[in-house]
Design a protein around this motif. Structure first.
Motif, mmCIF file in Angstrom:
data_model
loop_
_atom_site.group_PDB
_atom_site.id
_atom_site.type_symbol
_atom_site.label_atom_id
_atom_site.label_comp_id
_atom_site.label_asym_id
_atom_site.label_seq_id
_atom_site.Cartn_x
_atom_site.Cartn_y
_atom_site.Cartn_z
ATOM 1 N N GLY A 7 0.913 9.565 -9.831
ATOM 2 C CA GLY A 7 0.935 9.065 -8.693
ATOM 3 C C GLY A 7 2.519 9.230 -7.948
ATOM 4 N N HIS A 8 2.188 9.487 -6.742
ATOM 5 C CA HIS A 8 3.680 9.598 -6.051
ATOM 6 C C HIS A 8 3.746 9.106 -4.617
ATOM 7 C CE1 HIS A 8 1.886 13.000 -3.481
ATOM 8 N NE2 HIS A 8 1.085 12.955 -4.380
ATOM 9 N N GLY A 9 4.673 8.993 -4.109
ATOM 10 C CA GLY A 9 4.918 8.589 -2.623
ATOM 11 C C GLY A 9 5.762 7.374 -2.375
ATOM 12 N N ASN A 10 5.698 6.643 -1.290
ATOM 13 C CA ASN A 10 6.732 5.601 -1.214
ATOM 14 C C ASN A 10 6.367 4.175 -2.201
ATOM 15 O OD1 ASN A 10 7.926 3.451 -0.128
ATOM 16 N ND2 ASN A 10 7.096 3.662 2.113
ATOM 17 N N THR A 11 7.449 4.114 -3.015
ATOM 18 C CA THR A 11 7.241 2.837 -3.767
ATOM 19 C C THR A 11 6.839 1.621 -3.156
ATOM 20 O OG1 THR A 11 9.526 2.656 -4.234
ATOM 21 C CG2 THR A 11 8.253 3.991 -5.707
ATOM 22 N N ASP A 12 7.079 1.222 -1.803
ATOM 23 C CA ASP A 12 7.082 0.263 -1.276
ATOM 24 C C ASP A 12 5.882 0.435 -0.255
ATOM 25 O OD1 ASP A 12 9.222 -1.252 -2.526
ATOM 26 O OD2 ASP A 12 10.679 0.139 -0.906
ATOM 27 N N ALA A 13 4.830 1.409 -0.357
ATOM 28 C CA ALA A 13 3.999 1.584 0.378
ATOM 29 C C ALA A 13 3.274 0.555 0.676
ATOM 30 C CB ALA A 13 2.899 2.908 -0.150
ATOM 31 N N GLN A 14 2.577 0.380 1.997
ATOM 32 C CA GLN A 14 1.580 -0.920 2.100
ATOM 33 C C GLN A 14 0.194 -0.371 1.960
ATOM 34 O OE1 GLN A 14 2.506 -3.931 3.356
ATOM 35 N NE2 GLN A 14 4.202 -2.970 2.631
ATOM 36 N N ILE A 15 -0.140 1.148 1.822
ATOM 37 C CA ILE A 15 -1.362 1.549 1.714
ATOM 38 C C ILE A 15 -1.542 2.327 0.511
ATOM 39 C CG2 ILE A 15 -3.334 2.984 2.540
ATOM 40 C CD1 ILE A 15 -2.046 2.202 5.499
ATOM 41 N N MET A 16 -2.567 2.371 -0.499
ATOM 42 C CA MET A 16 -2.639 3.310 -1.625
ATOM 43 C C MET A 16 -3.906 3.827 -1.541
ATOM 44 S SD MET A 16 -2.962 2.252 -5.608
ATOM 45 C CE MET A 16 -1.145 2.056 -5.953
ATOM 46 N N LEU A 17 -3.788 5.575 -1.573
ATOM 47 C CA LEU A 17 -4.975 6.403 -1.569
ATOM 48 C C LEU A 17 -5.288 6.654 -3.078
ATOM 49 C CD1 LEU A 17 -4.178 8.757 1.258
ATOM 50 C CD2 LEU A 17 -5.325 6.522 1.404
ATOM 51 N N ILE A 18 -6.576 6.260 -3.521
ATOM 52 C CA ILE A 18 -6.742 6.793 -4.757
ATOM 53 C C ILE A 18 -8.208 7.446 -4.992
ATOM 54 C CG2 ILE A 18 -7.661 5.798 -7.032
ATOM 55 C CD1 ILE A 18 -6.812 3.000 -6.165
ATOM 56 N N GLY A 19 -7.746 8.992 -5.463
ATOM 57 C CA GLY A 19 -8.750 9.783 -5.674
ATOM 58 C C GLY A 19 -9.705 9.689 -6.660
ATOM 59 N N ASP A 20 -10.531 10.503 -6.860
ATOM 60 C CA ASP A 20 -11.505 10.243 -7.886
ATOM 61 C C ASP A 20 -11.008 10.965 -9.253
ATOM 62 O OD1 ASP A 20 -13.478 8.924 -6.743
ATOM 63 O OD2 ASP A 20 -14.665 10.632 -6.560
ATOM 64 N N VAL A 21 -10.649 12.325 -9.078
ATOM 65 C CA VAL A 21 -10.252 13.201 -10.340
ATOM 66 C C VAL A 21 -9.276 14.212 -9.741
ATOM 67 C CG1 VAL A 21 -11.201 14.697 -12.249
ATOM 68 C CG2 VAL A 21 -12.487 12.742 -11.604
ATOM 69 N N CYS A 22 -8.320 14.578 -10.553
ATOM 70 C CA CYS A 22 -7.314 15.396 -10.178
ATOM 71 C C CYS A 22 -8.067 16.735 -10.185
ATOM 72 C CB CYS A 22 -6.107 15.384 -11.095
ATOM 73 S SG CYS A 22 -6.506 15.699 -12.776
ATOM 74 N N GLY A 23 -7.529 17.538 -9.234
ATOM 75 C CA GLY A 23 -8.216 18.920 -8.751
ATOM 76 C C GLY A 23 -7.328 19.945 -9.588
ATOM 77 N N GLU A 54 4.577 8.189 3.673
ATOM 78 C CA GLU A 54 4.738 6.873 3.698
ATOM 79 C C GLU A 54 3.770 6.024 2.705
ATOM 80 O OE1 GLU A 54 3.050 4.297 7.341
ATOM 81 O OE2 GLU A 54 3.665 6.543 8.318
ATOM 82 N N LEU A 55 2.705 6.729 2.240
ATOM 83 C CA LEU A 55 1.682 5.970 1.499
ATOM 84 C C LEU A 55 1.794 6.382 0.001
ATOM 85 C CD1 LEU A 55 -1.302 7.404 3.520
ATOM 86 C CD2 LEU A 55 -0.063 5.175 3.892
ATOM 87 N N TRP A 56 1.364 5.720 -0.908
ATOM 88 C CA TRP A 56 1.223 5.969 -2.248
ATOM 89 C C TRP A 56 -0.043 6.871 -2.679
ATOM 90 C CZ3 TRP A 56 4.840 6.112 -5.802
ATOM 91 C CH2 TRP A 56 4.416 6.266 -7.141
ATOM 92 N N LYS A 57 0.043 7.996 -3.313
ATOM 93 C CA LYS A 57 -1.250 8.780 -3.595
ATOM 94 C C LYS A 57 -1.443 8.718 -5.032
ATOM 95 C CE LYS A 57 1.179 10.758 -1.150
ATOM 96 N NZ LYS A 57 2.489 10.245 -0.340
ATOM 97 N N THR A 58 -2.612 8.459 -5.601
ATOM 98 C CA THR A 58 -2.830 8.517 -6.907
ATOM 99 C C THR A 58 -4.435 9.011 -7.173
ATOM 100 O OG1 THR A 58 -2.660 7.683 -9.036
ATOM 101 C CG2 THR A 58 -3.565 6.166 -7.513
ATOM 102 N N LYS A 93 1.892 -2.639 -5.768
ATOM 103 C CA LYS A 93 1.520 -3.694 -4.801
ATOM 104 C C LYS A 93 1.085 -3.526 -3.424
ATOM 105 C CE LYS A 93 3.993 -7.292 -7.810
ATOM 106 N NZ LYS A 93 4.072 -6.280 -8.915
ATOM 107 N N PRO A 94 0.196 -2.410 -3.283
ATOM 108 C CA PRO A 94 -0.156 -2.384 -1.665
ATOM 109 C C PRO A 94 -0.880 -3.355 -1.079
ATOM 110 C CG PRO A 94 -1.609 -1.073 -3.214
ATOM 111 C CD PRO A 94 -0.470 -1.793 -4.060
ATOM 112 N N ASN A 95 -1.053 -3.244 0.176
ATOM 113 C CA ASN A 95 -1.610 -4.219 1.057
ATOM 114 C C ASN A 95 -3.266 -3.857 1.137
ATOM 115 O OD1 ASN A 95 0.537 -6.109 1.235
ATOM 116 N ND2 ASN A 95 0.831 -5.371 3.213
#
Length: 143
Positions: A7-23, A54-58, A93-95
């Motif tokens: 996972g990567h991005g802003n560690t203080d992100a308010q929003i987290m995006l979660i994908g299914d399976v890595c491509g 600005e988001l966390w992506k994982t 701890k995203p919102n």
């Protein structure tokens, strides 16, 4: 090529995006939701005046080591993947958490994707008939 993505991005992100399976592009870069996913997400986010950075992506499944069968890209999703994801959520701890796909939705809510079997000349085909398409959204408590 990496064997696992992070996972990567802003560690203080308010929003987290979660994908299914890595491509494949994720495995090449070592980062979840990169490559074509990053290009598409960046365009969508720009349309609502947000940035990819600005988001966390994982991803729920961060490797391809647990293939259901060697001749497919289907991955067996185990409780271990869900536990790792919950630890990541608790660390950031995203919102707001946005699950991108039926498998991510299932990991977050327990709602399993539904399928309908359609017979063809060659083999049966399973058509998605529910899961994320039936989900209307809700606040998830107790993460």
């Amino acid at each position: 090529m990496n064997l696992r993505v992070s996972g990567h991005g802003n560690t203080d992100a308010q929003i987290m995006l979660i994908g299914d399976v890595c491509g494949d592009s994720d495995l090449q870069s070592g980062l979840a939701l990169s490559g074509d996913s990053k290009r598409i997400l960046t365009k969508i986010l720009q349309s609502v005046r947000m940035s990819y950075e600005e988001l966390w992506k994982t991803a729920l499944v961060k490797d391809r080591g647990n293939l259901a069968t060697p001749d497919t890209n289907r991955v067996l999703v185990t409780q271990e993947y869900k536990d790792v994801l919950l630890n990541e959520i608790n660390s950031i701890k995203p919102n707001c958490i946005l699950g991108l796909g039926s498998t991510a939705l299932w990991a977050l809510t327990g709602i399993k994707p539904k399928t309908k079997k359609k017979e063809t000349d060659d083999r049966p085909v399973y058509i998605p008939t529910g899961g994320i398409t039936d989900w209307r959204g809700s606040i998830l408590l107790g993460m």
